[in-house]
Motif scaffolding. Structure first.
Motif, PDB file in Angstrom:
ATOM      1  N   THR A  24       0.831  -1.205   0.000  1.00  0.00           N
ATOM      2  CA  THR A  24       0.000   0.000   0.000  1.00  0.00           C
ATOM      3  C   THR A  24       0.867   1.257   0.000  1.00  0.00           C
ATOM      4  O   THR A  24       0.358   2.352  -0.206  1.00  0.00           O
ATOM      5  N   TYR A  25       2.172   1.106   0.250  1.00  0.00           N
ATOM      6  CA  TYR A  25       3.124   2.195   0.081  1.00  0.00           C
ATOM      7  C   TYR A  25       3.652   2.091  -1.350  1.00  0.00           C
ATOM      8  O   TYR A  25       4.313   1.106  -1.706  1.00  0.00           O
ATOM      9  N   TRP A  60       1.331  10.748   0.964  1.00  0.00           N
ATOM     10  CA  TRP A  60       0.074  11.315   0.467  1.00  0.00           C
ATOM     11  C   TRP A  60      -0.947  10.190   0.440  1.00  0.00           C
ATOM     12  O   TRP A  60      -0.821   9.244  -0.322  1.00  0.00           O
ATOM     13  N   GLU A  61      -1.953  10.286   1.280  1.00  0.00           N
ATOM     14  CA  GLU A  61      -2.979   9.248   1.357  1.00  0.00           C
ATOM     15  C   GLU A  61      -3.987   9.415   0.225  1.00  0.00           C
ATOM     16  O   GLU A  61      -4.591  10.477   0.064  1.00  0.00           O
ATOM     17  N   LYS A  63      -7.369   7.781  -1.352  1.00  0.00           N
ATOM     18  CA  LYS A  63      -8.503   6.918  -1.043  1.00  0.00           C
ATOM     19  C   LYS A  63      -8.951   6.130  -2.285  1.00  0.00           C
ATOM     20  O   LYS A  63      -8.671   6.510  -3.425  1.00  0.00           O
ATOM     21  N   THR A 101      -6.603   1.836   0.039  1.00  0.00           N
ATOM     22  CA  THR A 101      -6.076   3.169   0.312  1.00  0.00           C
ATOM     23  C   THR A 101      -4.561   3.101   0.190  1.00  0.00           C
ATOM     24  O   THR A 101      -3.906   2.344   0.908  1.00  0.00           O
ATOM     25  N   TYR A 102      -4.027   3.854  -0.742  1.00  0.00           N
ATOM     26  CA  TYR A 102      -2.584   3.871  -0.957  1.00  0.00           C
ATOM     27  C   TYR A 102      -1.949   5.060  -0.229  1.00  0.00           C
ATOM     28  O   TYR A 102      -2.564   6.111  -0.050  1.00  0.00           O
ATOM     29  N   GLN A 103      -0.677   4.851   0.161  1.00  0.00           N
ATOM     30  CA  GLN A 103       0.139   5.942   0.674  1.00  0.00           C
ATOM     31  C   GLN A 103       1.217   6.215  -0.374  1.00  0.00           C
ATOM     32  O   GLN A 103       2.124   5.409  -0.572  1.00  0.00           O
TER      33      GLN A 103
END
Length: 257
Positions: A24-25, A60-61, A63, A101-103
């Motif tokens: 997710t990062y 930066w999150e 959604k 949800t990516y970072q």
């Protein structure tokens, strides 16, 4: 649109996990490519052993609703093997599929990628031309050729023993940078197959030619987390945790598989 900033602490182990396992990062495509060299990765790992801070990341999150109708922020996962030979044989982690949800890593990509190459997996690392290995690690200029090698970061037990003796058997005084070595572990596809001249000077050692000498740093990292859980809650090692970790290595110096 309002922008909200938040601050939190995460362990290095958690950062590596989120950037490698169903990642997710990820890296937004607007960021430059990975440019660090093996020597720089070694220096980063050495700084962590010294207890120096890893520093902060800017994330930066993003959604799931940003990815509706196949639209969203162009991005890419982190590398497992960085290939700079022109053969395009590098491998990447797999990002978690949507919805997720990516970072997006806006600042700190080079450091995170370096830790993944050093600590993330057994065969992870760099695939470079031998001339580039020689220049980066040995400051030795050689005639360019198509010969290449793939190497992973290891603990060199010969250097470890010598360094321990030089420090009068006081493990906490050992400098990690002096015991780390990039070594060829893959006996099948770790080097180009073209015949090298008889007087060819290889820039890297191989595990096959040095049985029992190298311990993969990723294995050591996994071991330390199991026997010394507080490493998971810190972004750097204290002198006492470093001493415990290296003392464990000393007691397991014959453990290479």
């Amino acid at each position: 649109m309002s922008i909200k900033y938040d601050s939190k602490r995460e362990s290095l182990a958690e950062i590596i996990k989120k950037a490698t396992i169903n990642a997710t990062y990820v890296i937004p495509d607007l960021q430059r490519p990975y440019v660090w060299s093996p020597r720089q990765v070694t220096m980063l790992v050495d700084s962590l052993f010294r207890g120096w801070p890893f520093g902060s990341l800017l994330l930066w999150e993003v959604k799931p609703n940003c990815f509706e109708a196949n639209e969203g922020i162009p991005h890419r996962p982190f590398w497992q093997v960085v290939d700079r030979t022109g053969n395009d044989k590098g491998s990447q982690n797999s990002a978690l599929g949507q919805p997720a949800t990516y970072q997006m890593v806006l600042d700190g990509q080079q450091r995170v990628q370096s830790l993944i190459l050093a600590l993330g997996g057994d065969q992870w690392g760099f695939q470079l031309l031998d001339s580039e290995w020689a220049l980066d690690l040995q400051d030795r200029r050689v005639k360019p050729s198509n010969h290449w090698s793939k190497a992973s970061m290891c603990i060199d037990l010969l250097k470890f023993t010598a360094e321990l003796k030089a420090k009068n058997d006081i493990v906490r005084k050992i400098e990690a940078g002096k015991i780390l070595e990039w070594a060829i572990l893959d006996t099948v596809s770790g080097q180009s197959v073209e015949t090298r001249p008889a007087n060819y000077v290889h820039p890297l050692e191989t595990a096959k030619s040095n049985p029992g000498r190298f311990i993969r740093l990723s294995r050591f990292w996994d071991l330390v987390q199991r026997i010394f859980p507080s490493v998971n809650t810190k972004s750097s090692w204290t002198p006492s945790s470093k001493s415990t970790a290296l003392a464990t290595l000393f007691s397991l110096r014959s453990w290479t598989r």
